[in-house]
Each structure stands twice: as structure tokens, then as C-alpha cells.
Design a protein around this motif. Structure first.
Motif, PDB file in Angstrom:
ATOM      1  N   SER A  83       0.856  -1.185   0.000  1.00  0.00           N
ATOM      2  CA  SER A  83       0.000   0.000   0.000  1.00  0.00           C
ATOM      3  C   SER A  83       0.891   1.233   0.000  1.00  0.00           C
ATOM      4  CB  SER A  83      -0.892  -0.001   1.239  1.00  0.00           C
ATOM      5  OG  SER A  83      -0.088   0.060   2.399  1.00  0.00           O
ATOM      6  N   GLY A  84       0.305   2.361  -0.194  1.00  0.00           N
ATOM      7  CA  GLY A  84       1.063   3.602  -0.192  1.00  0.00           C
ATOM      8  C   GLY A  84       0.604   4.509  -1.306  1.00  0.00           C
ATOM      9  N   ARG A  85       1.114   5.710  -1.263  1.00  0.00           N
ATOM     10  CA  ARG A  85       0.738   6.697  -2.253  1.00  0.00           C
ATOM     11  C   ARG A  85       1.319   6.321  -3.608  1.00  0.00           C
ATOM     12  NH1 ARG A  85       3.083  12.598  -1.770  1.00  0.00           N
ATOM     13  NH2 ARG A  85       4.713  11.608  -2.952  1.00  0.00           N
ATOM     14  N   PRO A  86       0.536   6.428  -4.666  1.00  0.00           N
ATOM     15  CA  PRO A  86       1.092   6.126  -5.991  1.00  0.00           C
ATOM     16  C   PRO A  86       2.136   7.174  -6.384  1.00  0.00           C
ATOM     17  CG  PRO A  86      -1.159   6.934  -6.174  1.00  0.00           C
ATOM     18  CD  PRO A  86      -0.876   6.774  -4.710  1.00  0.00           C
ATOM     19  N   ALA A  87       3.022   6.791  -7.256  1.00  0.00           N
ATOM     20  CA  ALA A  87       4.087   7.695  -7.694  1.00  0.00           C
ATOM     21  C   ALA A  87       3.490   8.913  -8.383  1.00  0.00           C
ATOM     22  CB  ALA A  87       5.027   6.972  -8.637  1.00  0.00           C
ATOM     23  N   ARG A  88       4.023  10.080  -8.063  1.00  0.00           N
ATOM     24  CA  ARG A  88       3.510  11.317  -8.640  1.00  0.00           C
ATOM     25  C   ARG A  88       4.125  11.597 -10.004  1.00  0.00           C
ATOM     26  NH1 ARG A  88       4.534  17.258  -6.556  1.00  0.00           N
ATOM     27  NH2 ARG A  88       3.152  18.324  -7.988  1.00  0.00           N
ATOM     28  N   THR A 137      13.122  17.042  -4.423  1.00  0.00           N
ATOM     29  CA  THR A 137      12.806  15.879  -5.253  1.00  0.00           C
ATOM     30  C   THR A 137      13.834  15.739  -6.366  1.00  0.00           C
ATOM     31  OG1 THR A 137      10.453  16.085  -4.762  1.00  0.00           O
ATOM     32  CG2 THR A 137      11.045  14.820  -6.719  1.00  0.00           C
TER      33      THR A 137
END
Length: 190
Positions: A83-88, A137
Motif C-alpha cells: 500500500s502507499g501513495r502512488p508515484a507522482r 525531489t
């Protein structure tokens, strides 16, 4: 309250062979070996607590892998998606950012002699490679490939196409003299 019984596992010959190879293989990943060993023990009819004591694993771990195998057989022993935030940012955007960092700023029409992370972030937004991006980033992406465009010393490599054209062919000594004249003395740096 009655204790829930462990789900019985019956293996086919093909499953048993694959699990034995996984459990006793020397090149098998440790997690896969543990899971295969759990399933082989459950197929022998052993209770979860006995398997946990014998393998040195927690009872919940044994219970989890027994139930997963019972629900989905061999494919269920693989890791699930995390799970986790999808890549931006897409891998293409990351590659374009690294390619831009490898170019000289003058090639893109900006007046700098070398890139910094905030300047790269602004240029990525200006070229519409990304909507918006932080300098940290960009720095993280460049660190992954050990790229340090801010350490590029462009003064060593003469980029002026007219440099030395009025002098004809220069000897190395004349070139060094011209470079020394172009660089201000150290006393003017302070």
C-alpha cells in the motif's frame, strides 16, 4: 468460547515438489523458504502452535500463511502489492529531468554556467516536463545516479566559439595566459 480449528491443507504432488524445492533450496529467498516450510508442516496435519515453536516464527505468521495458502494455493504465497501513495512522477519524467541535468544550462538557453537543484526544478516546470516539482525531489533523483551538475566546472572547457580566433592558432602557454587574464585575481573575490 471454542477455539477455531486450523484449516486442513492437502497438497498435490506437484505442489509438494515445488514447496520442497522452495523450502530446501539454497538460493531461495528467506521469506519464501519460511512460507514453504509452514505450508509443508501444515500439510502434515500439525497445529499452528507446534509449527510456530518448530520454525521459531510467531503464531500469527503461521496462521496467516496457512490461511493464505488455503485460499489461493501456491500463487497466494507471493507478496501482495504494497500500500502507499502512488508515484507522482512517471519514469519518463525522471529520465527527462536527469537528461536535462546532464546538459549545460547554455544549451537550453538559460544564462547559468551550471545547474542547481532549484534552477533545475524551475526549468522542468518551464519546459512543461512536470507541473510543479520541489528542489529536494530533483536532488533525490540526481543522488540516485550520483549526478552532481552543480560541481561541473565549465570554465575549464572554453565554450566561447570566438575564443582565441583573433590570435590564430595558440600554443598551450598562450592559452593559459588568456585564461588567466579572463579570470579575475583572487584579491577581487573577497
Amino acid at each position: 468460547m471454542p477455539v477455531a480449528l486450523a484449516r486442513p491443507i492437502v497438497l498435490t504432488n506437484a505442489e509438494r515438489e515445488r514447496l520442497k524445492k522452495a523450502a530446501y533450496g539454497h538460493k531461495t529467498a528467506y521469506q519464501v523458504r519460511q512460507r514453504a516450510a509452514i505450508v509443508l508442516h501444515t500439510a502434515r496435519g500439525r497445529p499452528n502452535a507446534h509449527i510456530a515453536r518448530e520454525t521459531g516464527l510467531h503464531l500469527d505468521t503461521v496462521r496467516t500463511w496457512r490461511n493464505r495458502f488455503a485460499d489461493g494455493r501456491l500463487p497466494a504465497l507471493a507478496d501482495r502489492r504494497r500500500s502507499g501513495r502512488p508515484a507522482r512522477f512517471t519514469p519518463v519524467q525522471v529520465a527527462e529531468a536527469k537528461a536535462l541535468a546532464c546538459q549545460l544550462p547554455a544549451e537550453t538557453g538559460v544564462p547559468w554556467s551550471r545547474w542547481s537543484c532549484p534552477e533545475l526544478a524551475a526549468e522542468l516546470t518551464a519546459h512543461q516536463i512536470t507541473d510543479s516539482i520541489s528542489a529536494s525531489t530533483v536532488r533525490r533523483w540526481l543522488r540516485q545516479d550520483a549526478l552532481k551538475p552543480w560541481q561541473y566546472r565549465s570554465w575549464i572547457f572554453i565554450r566561447d566559439p570566438d575564443f582565441g580566433s583573433d590570435h590564430g592558432r595558440l600554443t598551450p602557454t598562450q592559452t593559459v595566459t588568456l585564461i588567466r587574464e579572463a579570470i579575475p585575481p583572487l584579491s577581487s573575490w573577497y
